[in-house]
Design a protein around this motif. Structure first.
Motif: not given
Length: 363
Positions: A284-286, A329-330, A268, A294, A242-243, A296
């Motif tokens: 964007d992050t965790f 979140e993926v 992102h 995060k 995810n990140h 992409n």
């Protein structure tokens, strides 16, 4: 009969293919309201010859509701179904359009499971059903090789652990305690992240193709996996897809080159430069953790890189599967492709003691 409490919807966890021939069906009713519940089910093209009433059993209850379940085995893998709800002598039939006091004359307005396509049926690996997992946070388990301790590592047990300090736990420490783990009765190990990172927890990955030197190298991991397999113990690694971490080379490039970075679309990014404004990163992050930008995963290059990493560690070390970090979140599409890659990577590889190994993806 408290009709307002009754709930069902087709698909999801209320109606799903359990295997290539079986559909599990569930319904919710008010607690202690129904004495019996049945599913009436049949083939929509051969209703008269296939329709049957299947008794449901009470799967579970909570403070407000009862949850009922049954198995339907449609002869032609198609299913139309409704419900018969009984409270003593009172009866109601439930269709997709509502409740009625008489049995439905045909299946037109019933719920539907259109067809059980085997490719869509998720098969849980048999070994997972009986697995007893032991989760290992390697930095805190055991220090088996002091020569690879990170700078500033503290003597083992010399002080309380904190989110920032290090004690030198490593893979050799796990190898040294395999007899202990076997005696506990476990048959699976899930490692928190092992890849190179700056923190003690390693959820801020710097390089997905390199183990953190403080844990050992690829040969050490392969040795550990082989020794585990000899004891009938499966090994899962943590896929933090995810990140990444803030020291991940593509993110460092974006920090340095901004709009001109060829890696800008790997993340992102909402605005440049990359910074934190009033506690909120401009990317964007965790959560809102600046150390964990995060990825992409819709970017073809990101996808290729991560899927190659997933394939590499299976083929190179013989691990049995991956636990997926922040999987919700993926995108679903990424995980579908991930599953295809790891299944293909496993094909033909034999587990030393139990035959063909199976991949399990744990969320």
């Amino acid at each position: 009969m408290f009709l307002e409490a009754i709930y069902h919807r087709p698909r999801k966890n209320w109606s799903y293919a359990y295997d290539g021939r079986t559909v599990h069906i569930r319904i919710r009713t008010k607690k202690d309201d129904m004495t019996e519940v049945f599913v009436l089910a049949g083939d929509k093209y051969l209703w008269e010859g296939t329709m049957e009433y299947i008794p449901m059993y009470k799967l579970s209850s909570d403070e407000l509701f009862d949850y009922w379940e049954c198995e339907a085995r449609p002869p032609y893998r198609r299913l139309k179904y409704g419900f018969l709800l009984q409270q003593g002598r009172e009866k109601r039939w439930m269709t997709e359009y509502g409740f009625q006091t008489e049995p439905p004359a045909n299946p037109d307005r019933l719920f539907e499971y259109p067809f059980i396509n085997p490719v869509d049926v998720f098969e849980t690996p048999e070994w997972v059903k009986d697995a007893v997992f032991y989760q290992i946070f390697p930095e805190r388990f055991a220090n088996g090789d002091p020569s690879n301790d990170p700078k500033g590592a503290l003597p083992w047990g010399s002080t309380e652990p904190t989110p920032a300090n290090f004690f030198g736990g490593d893979l050799q420490g796990v190898i040294d305690h395999l007899d202990y783990l076997s005696e506990l009765g476990i048959n699976a190990i899930y490692f928190t992240p092992l890849f190179k990172a700056t923190t003690n927890h390693k959820y801020d990955t710097e390089d997905y193709m390199m183990l953190d030197p403080q844990f050992g190298d690829k040969d050490t991991l392969k040795k550990l996996v082989d020794l585990c397999h000899e004891r009938g113990i499966r090994v899962l690694l943590d896929a933090v897809f995810n990140h990444s971490g803030r020291t991940f080379a593509p993110f460092v490039d974006v920090q340095k080159n901004g709009e001109n970075s060829k890696y800008k679309d790997w993340f992102h990014v909402r605005s440049l430069p990359l910074e934190v404004v009033d506690g909120i990163p401009t990317y964007d992050t965790f959560a809102f953790e600046p150390l964990m930008p995060k990825l992409n995963t819709e970017n073809p290059e990101v996808k290729e890189y991560l899927l190659k990493a997933a394939e590499y560690w299976i083929k190179e070390t013989g691990i049995d599967g991956w636990r997926l970090d922040v999987a919700n979140e993926v995108s679903h599409q990424f995980w579908r492709e991930f599953r295809q890659v790891v299944k293909k990577s496993q094909a033909g590889r034999l587990h030393p003691r139990r035959g063909l190994a199976r991949i399990v993806h744990l969320a």
